[in-house]
Design a protein around this motif. Structure first.
Motif, PDB file in Angstrom:
ATOM      1  N   ASP A 159       0.829  -1.207   0.000  1.00  0.00           N
ATOM      2  CA  ASP A 159       0.000   0.000   0.000  1.00  0.00           C
ATOM      3  C   ASP A 159       0.865   1.259   0.000  1.00  0.00           C
ATOM      4  O   ASP A 159       0.590   2.215  -0.736  1.00  0.00           O
ATOM      5  CB  ASP A 159      -0.905   0.027   1.231  1.00  0.00           C
ATOM      6  CG  ASP A 159      -1.988  -1.033   1.206  1.00  0.00           C
ATOM      7  OD1 ASP A 159      -2.359  -1.492   0.115  1.00  0.00           O
ATOM      8  OD2 ASP A 159      -2.474  -1.390   2.304  1.00  0.00           O
ATOM      9  N   ASP A 163       1.138   4.202  -2.833  1.00  0.00           N
ATOM     10  CA  ASP A 163       0.926   5.620  -2.516  1.00  0.00           C
ATOM     11  C   ASP A 163       2.122   6.470  -2.924  1.00  0.00           C
ATOM     12  O   ASP A 163       1.953   7.609  -3.394  1.00  0.00           O
ATOM     13  CB  ASP A 163       0.666   5.789  -1.018  1.00  0.00           C
ATOM     14  CG  ASP A 163      -0.718   5.306  -0.605  1.00  0.00           C
ATOM     15  OD1 ASP A 163      -1.572   5.103  -1.488  1.00  0.00           O
ATOM     16  OD2 ASP A 163      -0.932   5.121   0.614  1.00  0.00           O
ATOM     17  N   ASN A 199      -4.738  -3.549  -3.864  1.00  0.00           N
ATOM     18  CA  ASN A 199      -4.779  -2.090  -3.970  1.00  0.00           C
ATOM     19  C   ASN A 199      -4.852  -1.712  -5.445  1.00  0.00           C
ATOM     20  O   ASN A 199      -4.076  -2.225  -6.260  1.00  0.00           O
ATOM     21  CB  ASN A 199      -3.515  -1.494  -3.321  1.00  0.00           C
ATOM     22  CG  ASN A 199      -3.571  -0.002  -3.143  1.00  0.00           C
ATOM     23  OD1 ASN A 199      -3.926   0.734  -4.049  1.00  0.00           O
ATOM     24  ND2 ASN A 199      -3.190   0.459  -1.963  1.00  0.00           N
ATOM     25  N   ASP A 201      -4.889   1.896  -7.494  1.00  0.00           N
ATOM     26  CA  ASP A 201      -4.844   3.360  -7.499  1.00  0.00           C
ATOM     27  C   ASP A 201      -5.172   3.949  -6.131  1.00  0.00           C
ATOM     28  O   ASP A 201      -5.842   4.978  -6.014  1.00  0.00           O
ATOM     29  CB  ASP A 201      -5.789   3.925  -8.554  1.00  0.00           C
ATOM     30  CG  ASP A 201      -5.312   3.650  -9.973  1.00  0.00           C
ATOM     31  OD1 ASP A 201      -4.079   3.620 -10.175  1.00  0.00           O
ATOM     32  OD2 ASP A 201      -6.148   3.450 -10.865  1.00  0.00           O
ATOM     33  N   GLU A 203      -7.043   2.638  -3.735  1.00  0.00           N
ATOM     34  CA  GLU A 203      -8.231   2.064  -3.100  1.00  0.00           C
ATOM     35  C   GLU A 203      -7.882   0.696  -2.516  1.00  0.00           C
ATOM     36  O   GLU A 203      -7.371  -0.174  -3.213  1.00  0.00           O
ATOM     37  CB  GLU A 203      -9.364   1.914  -4.116  1.00  0.00           C
ATOM     38  CG  GLU A 203     -10.627   1.271  -3.551  1.00  0.00           C
ATOM     39  CD  GLU A 203     -11.203   2.031  -2.370  1.00  0.00           C
ATOM     40  OE1 GLU A 203     -11.243   1.436  -1.255  1.00  0.00           O
ATOM     41  OE2 GLU A 203     -11.587   3.209  -2.551  1.00  0.00           O
ATOM     42  N   ARG A 204      -8.190   0.501  -1.215  1.00  0.00           N
ATOM     43  CA  ARG A 204      -7.800  -0.727  -0.531  1.00  0.00           C
ATOM     44  C   ARG A 204      -8.985  -1.588  -0.099  1.00  0.00           C
ATOM     45  O   ARG A 204      -8.791  -2.731   0.286  1.00  0.00           O
ATOM     46  CB  ARG A 204      -6.964  -0.395   0.709  1.00  0.00           C
ATOM     47  CG  ARG A 204      -5.736   0.451   0.453  1.00  0.00           C
ATOM     48  CD  ARG A 204      -4.838   0.486   1.675  1.00  0.00           C
ATOM     49  NE  ARG A 204      -5.504   1.015   2.852  1.00  0.00           N
ATOM     50  CZ  ARG A 204      -5.458   2.271   3.244  1.00  0.00           C
ATOM     51  NH1 ARG A 204      -4.769   3.161   2.529  1.00  0.00           N
ATOM     52  NH2 ARG A 204      -6.082   2.661   4.339  1.00  0.00           N
ATOM     53  N   ASP A 205     -10.183  -1.040  -0.128  1.00  0.00           N
ATOM     54  CA  ASP A 205     -11.338  -1.785   0.360  1.00  0.00           C
ATOM     55  C   ASP A 205     -11.718  -2.893  -0.622  1.00  0.00           C
ATOM     56  O   ASP A 205     -12.054  -2.608  -1.782  1.00  0.00           O
ATOM     57  CB  ASP A 205     -12.526  -0.855   0.566  1.00  0.00           C
ATOM     58  CG  ASP A 205     -13.746  -1.609   1.049  1.00  0.00           C
ATOM     59  OD1 ASP A 205     -13.722  -2.113   2.173  1.00  0.00           O
ATOM     60  OD2 ASP A 205     -14.718  -1.720   0.266  1.00  0.00           O
ATOM     61  N   THR A 208     -15.235  -2.577  -2.375  1.00  0.00           N
ATOM     62  CA  THR A 208     -15.244  -1.487  -3.357  1.00  0.00           C
ATOM     63  C   THR A 208     -14.492  -1.901  -4.614  1.00  0.00           C
ATOM     64  O   THR A 208     -14.945  -1.641  -5.741  1.00  0.00           O
ATOM     65  CB  THR A 208     -14.613  -0.225  -2.758  1.00  0.00           C
ATOM     66  OG1 THR A 208     -15.346   0.161  -1.595  1.00  0.00           O
ATOM     67  CG2 THR A 208     -14.620   0.921  -3.767  1.00  0.00           C
ATOM     68  N   LEU A 209     -13.362  -2.563  -4.440  1.00  0.00           N
ATOM     69  CA  LEU A 209     -12.567  -2.995  -5.586  1.00  0.00           C
ATOM     70  C   LEU A 209     -13.299  -4.067  -6.393  1.00  0.00           C
ATOM     71  O   LEU A 209     -13.245  -4.062  -7.627  1.00  0.00           O
ATOM     72  CB  LEU A 209     -11.216  -3.529  -5.114  1.00  0.00           C
ATOM     73  CG  LEU A 209     -10.236  -2.479  -4.576  1.00  0.00           C
ATOM     74  CD1 LEU A 209      -8.997  -3.151  -3.998  1.00  0.00           C
ATOM     75  CD2 LEU A 209      -9.841  -1.511  -5.672  1.00  0.00           C
ATOM     76  N   THR A 225      -7.828  -4.713   6.796  1.00  0.00           N
ATOM     77  CA  THR A 225      -8.033  -3.320   6.411  1.00  0.00           C
ATOM     78  C   THR A 225      -7.777  -2.480   7.663  1.00  0.00           C
ATOM     79  O   THR A 225      -7.898  -2.956   8.780  1.00  0.00           O
ATOM     80  CB  THR A 225      -9.459  -3.071   5.887  1.00  0.00           C
ATOM     81  OG1 THR A 225     -10.397  -3.514   6.871  1.00  0.00           O
ATOM     82  CG2 THR A 225      -9.692  -3.835   4.588  1.00  0.00           C
TER      83      THR A 225
END
Length: 226
Positions: A159, A163, A199, A201, A203-205, A208-209, A225
Motif C-alpha cells: 500500500d 501511494d 490495492n 490506485d 483504493e484498498r477496500d 469497493t474494488l 483493512t
C-alpha cells in the motif's frame, strides 16, 4: 568456473535456442506494457509470476522489499529504475508485487520491535522501509503471531509503495498503479502461486474494488483493512 555457473550457461543456451527469434521486434527499442516492482526473493520468479515469455512486454525491477523509492540529496524520490519506463517508454501501468513471508518485511519488523544487526547494505534497505512500516506495526492486532504480523505488513508495505508512486510528481498522472501480493505459502484462499490484488490506485477496500472490477473479483483479497 564452478558447477553452478556451468549449469547457468547450459540453461542459457537452451533459452537462446528457444528465444532467438523473439527479439526481432524489440531490437531497436522497447515499449513495455507495464513496469513491475517485485521482491528479489529467489522464490518469486518475477516474469514467470505473470506467465511472461515475450521480450519487451514487462519492464521488471527487483529489490528486497519491492521498494519504489530511493534516497537522494533531494530527499526521498521514486527510484530511477522504476521511473524510467514511465517517463521514457510511454508505459502507463505500474504493478507493485509483494509476497507472503517477505524477508525484507520480516527484517524490518524485527528492527522495529526487537532491534537487529545487519551488514550496512542490508541495514540501508531496512532503513528505507522502516519509517513507512512503523505506523503499520502500531496498527497490528495484538493477537497475531509473527507470521501473521509479517503478512499483514506485506500488504501495508505494498500500500505504501503504491501511494509513493501516486503521490510523486515525477510519475505521469495517467499511470495506473496496482498493488498485489504473490502467495506461495497458502496464506490467501486460492492456488499456490496466485497473485491477489490488494490495492488499485490507492483504493484498498476489497468490496469497493470487487464492485469496480467484477471481472477480477475472485482475485481481489486482503488479510486486513485499517
Amino acid at each position: 568456473m564452478n558447477a553452478t555457473v556451468m549449469d547457468l550457461l547450459h540453461d542459457n543456451a537452451a533459452h537462446a535456442r528457444e528465444f532467438s527469434s523473439r527479439f526481432d521486434d524489440v531490437q531497436a527499442g522497447q515499449h513495455p506494457e507495464a513496469v513491475t516492482v517485485c521482491c528479489s526473493d529467489s522464490r518469486v520468479l518475477q516474469d514467470h509470476v505473470f506467465g511472461n515469455d515475450t521480450p519487451g512486454r514487462l519492464f521488471t525491477c527487483g529489490n528486497i522489499g519491492n521498494r519504489v523509492i530511493q534516497h537522494t540529496d533531494a530527499g526521498e524520490v521514486v527510484s530511477g529504475d522504476v521511473l524510467y519506463p514511465l517517463v521514457h517508454t510511454a508505459t502507463r501501468t505500474a504493478v507493485v508485487v509483494g509476497h507472503t513471508g517477505c524477508g525484507a518485511v520480516t527484517a524490518t519488523y524485527a528492527a522495529l520491535t526487537d532491534g537487529v544487526s545487519e551488514p550496512p547494505g542490508i541495514e540501508h534497505c531496512i532503513d528505507l522501509l522502516a519509517p513507512h512500516l512503523e505506523p503499520g506495526v502500531d496498527r497490528l492486532p495484538d493477537d497475531l503471531d509473527a507470521d501473521g504480523a509479517v503478512n499483514r505488513l506485506v500488504e501495508y508495505n505494498v500500500d505504501w509503495q503504491v501511494d509513493a508512486l501516486l503521490d510523486s510528481d515525477d510519475v505521469p498522472a495517467d499511470t495506473d498503479v496496482v498493488g498485489v501480493v504473490y502467495d506461495f505459502q497458502d496464506v490467501y484462499d486460492g492456488e499456490r502461486g496466485e497473485v491477489h490484488v490488494v490495492n488499485v490506485d490507492g483504493e484498498r477496500d476489497p468490496e469497493t474494488l470487487r464492485e469496480a472490477n467484477p471481472d477480477a473479483a475472485d482475485r481481489i483479497d486482503r488479510l486486513w483493512t485499517y
